[in-house]
Every structure is written in C-alpha cells, then in structure tokens.
Design a protein around this motif. Structure first.
Motif, short mmCIF file in Angstrom:
data_model
loop_
_atom_site.label_atom_id
_atom_site.label_comp_id
_atom_site.label_asym_id
_atom_site.label_seq_id
_atom_site.Cartn_x
_atom_site.Cartn_y
_atom_site.Cartn_z
N PHE A 52 0.83 -1.21 0.00
CA PHE A 52 0.00 0.00 0.00
C PHE A 52 0.86 1.26 0.00
O PHE A 52 0.56 2.24 -0.68
N ARG A 53 1.96 1.24 0.77
CA ARG A 53 2.83 2.42 0.80
C ARG A 53 3.48 2.63 -0.57
O ARG A 53 3.67 3.75 -1.03
N ARG A 54 3.83 1.54 -1.23
CA ARG A 54 4.47 1.65 -2.54
C ARG A 54 3.48 2.11 -3.61
O ARG A 54 3.82 2.88 -4.49
N GLY A 55 2.23 1.66 -3.50
CA GLY A 55 1.29 1.87 -4.61
C GLY A 55 0.36 3.06 -4.45
O GLY A 55 -0.47 3.29 -5.33
N THR A 56 0.49 3.82 -3.37
CA THR A 56 -0.45 4.93 -3.14
C THR A 56 0.14 6.26 -3.58
O THR A 56 1.28 6.58 -3.24
N ILE A 57 -0.63 7.03 -4.32
CA ILE A 57 -0.26 8.42 -4.59
C ILE A 57 -1.50 9.30 -4.37
O ILE A 57 -2.63 8.82 -4.43
N ALA A 58 -1.26 10.57 -4.09
CA ALA A 58 -2.36 11.51 -3.89
C ALA A 58 -2.01 12.83 -4.55
O ALA A 58 -0.85 13.25 -4.52
N CYS A 59 -2.99 13.49 -5.11
CA CYS A 59 -2.75 14.82 -5.70
C CYS A 59 -2.60 15.84 -4.57
O CYS A 59 -2.69 15.52 -3.39
N THR A 60 -2.40 17.10 -4.95
CA THR A 60 -2.17 18.16 -3.96
C THR A 60 -3.32 18.30 -2.97
O THR A 60 -3.12 18.47 -1.77
N GLY A 61 -4.53 18.27 -3.48
CA GLY A 61 -5.69 18.31 -2.60
C GLY A 61 -5.97 19.69 -2.02
O GLY A 61 -5.35 20.69 -2.38
N ILE A 62 -6.90 19.71 -1.08
CA ILE A 62 -7.49 20.99 -0.67
C ILE A 62 -6.51 21.90 0.09
O ILE A 62 -6.70 23.11 0.16
N GLU A 63 -5.43 21.34 0.60
CA GLU A 63 -4.50 22.16 1.37
C GLU A 63 -3.86 23.26 0.52
O GLU A 63 -3.71 24.40 0.95
N PHE A 64 -3.49 22.91 -0.73
CA PHE A 64 -2.77 23.88 -1.56
C PHE A 64 -3.37 24.08 -2.95
O PHE A 64 -2.84 24.88 -3.73
N CYS A 65 -4.42 23.36 -3.34
CA CYS A 65 -4.97 23.48 -4.69
C CYS A 65 -6.32 24.18 -4.65
O CYS A 65 -7.25 23.71 -3.97
N LYS A 66 -6.44 25.27 -5.38
CA LYS A 66 -7.69 26.04 -5.31
C LYS A 66 -8.84 25.35 -6.02
O LYS A 66 -10.00 25.75 -5.88
N LEU A 67 -8.55 24.32 -6.81
CA LEU A 67 -9.62 23.59 -7.49
C LEU A 67 -10.14 22.41 -6.68
O LEU A 67 -11.13 21.77 -7.05
N ALA A 68 -9.47 22.11 -5.59
CA ALA A 68 -9.80 20.89 -4.84
C ALA A 68 -11.17 20.96 -4.19
O ALA A 68 -11.64 22.02 -3.77
N ILE A 69 -11.76 19.79 -4.10
CA ILE A 69 -13.04 19.63 -3.39
C ILE A 69 -12.83 18.93 -2.06
O ILE A 69 -13.50 19.20 -1.09
#
Ligand code: SF4
Length: 203
Positions: A52-69
């Motif tokens: 799971f640690r090897r295969g997981t990625i996440a986008c920037t998300g709501i902390e720094f992306c103004k488009l995030a939901i």
C-alpha cells in the motif's frame, strides 16, 4: 534537510523524484546501501515498503490546490497506515498482490491519474441522510498502464452508486481487497478480477 544530510553522509549527492511520488537515490556505494536503508527508515522513507505504501499516490488536494473539493494527502497517509495494520494477516501469509495502486484525487481533474489505478478515487461532495454534503470519492476499479503483468493500458471501471465517504475509505479498501483475495482465480490480477466481478462484489 534531514534527507539531504543523510544522503550526503553516505556519499550520495543526487536523487530523482518519480511520477509515482517516490524518490530514487543515486550513487550509493554497495557497502553503504544497508546503513542508508536503515537511516531512511527512521525518516519514514522505507526502501522496502508495504504494497500500500508503494502503490499509493495523492494529488495536492485541498491544502494547496484552489480547485480541490476534498483533502487528499492526510487521507492517503491515514489509509496506508490503516491498511498496513488491518491487512497484516494477508501480507504475512503472502496473499496480497505484489503491486496494488491506490490513487487519490481531490477533484475530477485527475492529477493523480485515478483512471489508471487499481483503485482510483475521484474527490467529490456526497449527499448524506441528513442532507448536508460531506467529502467523499467516486470509486474507479481496475485501471492500469501496460506493464509486465498487463498487456494493454485500460481505464478503470465505475459501478453505479459506488461512492465512499472519506472516513470510510480504509473500510472500503479493506473490504474489496479481502473479496479479491478470497475470489480471485489463480494468477488473476486485481484489475482482471475487478473487471469481471459482479457489481455486488465491488461495493
Ligand atoms: S486533481 Fe484536482 S484537487 Fe487534485 S491537484 Fe489536480 S486540480 Fe487540484
């Protein structure tokens, strides 16, 4: 800084970041490899991570992306830690697949490429019984790029109504992975199973 200091102390002055949000350390002498692996572990950077640690990625998300939901990074880190703990029995008995990708997006733009993940999660607001929308994900299953165990690239499958609230994400992934391990044919990958499974088995 700690990472740079650690690498330099072991004679490495170059690293590369990858599209899978991982780090490749270059120029490490053979006798320095194991000591460096141990030191990186103390920084939370495992050279021998869980599936799971090897295969997981996440986008920037709501902390720094103004488009995030929805939020993504903490959600991903929490899910990885939970899945390592909850599915330790399958890991210890060698029943988990060698690779399983879990990609988490904070909105439909797909910077984390959810359509080509074994389990892809598209951030969105979901209705609740009391009417107040709450953060969650639409689930895509069985996507992937061409690789050693996949002849052609293909998009993940969506199932009508298959959405999970953020706090229920570890529950969902645990459930679907256990179902896969119990039901798969010999040699069948998660993606092959996900595309052939009944919708009820993917809920
Ligand atoms: S997928 Fe959406 S929330 Fe995530 S980084 Fe891209 S635009 Fe931002």
């Amino acid at each position: 800084m700690k990472l740079a200091d650690t690498l330099e102390a072991r004679g490495s002055f170059r690293l590369r970041t990858t599209p899978h949000q991982k780090i490749v350390v270059l120029d490490v002498a053979k006798e320095q490899v194991e000591p460096l692996v141990a030191e990186l572990d103390t920084l939370g950077l495992s050279a021998r991570p869980s599936v799971f640690r090897r295969g997981t990625i996440a986008c920037t998300g709501i902390e720094f992306c103004k488009l995030a939901i929805v939020e993504t990074k903490v959600t991903a880190a929490t899910a990885v830690a939970e899945l390592e703990r909850r599915l330790a029995d399958l890991a210890d008995s060698g029943q988990l697949p060698q690779a399983l990708s879990l990609h988490i997006n904070g909105c439909p733009n797909s910077c984390a490429r959810i359509q080509t993940a074994d389990i892809g999660l598209k951030g969105m607001m979901l209705p609740t019984p009391d009417g107040d929308p709450t953060p969650g994900f639409q689930v895509h299953l069985g996507g992937g790029l061409a690789s050693s165990n996949r002849e052609e690239a293909g998009l993940g499958r969506t199932v009508r109504g298959l959405k999970v609230y953020v706090e229920d994400l570890p529950d969902y992934v645990e459930r679907v992975v256990r179902k896969f391990v119990a039901d798969r044919a010999e040699g069948q990958t998660f993606a092959e199973w996900a595309h052939s499974a009944d919708e009820g088995d993917l809920q």
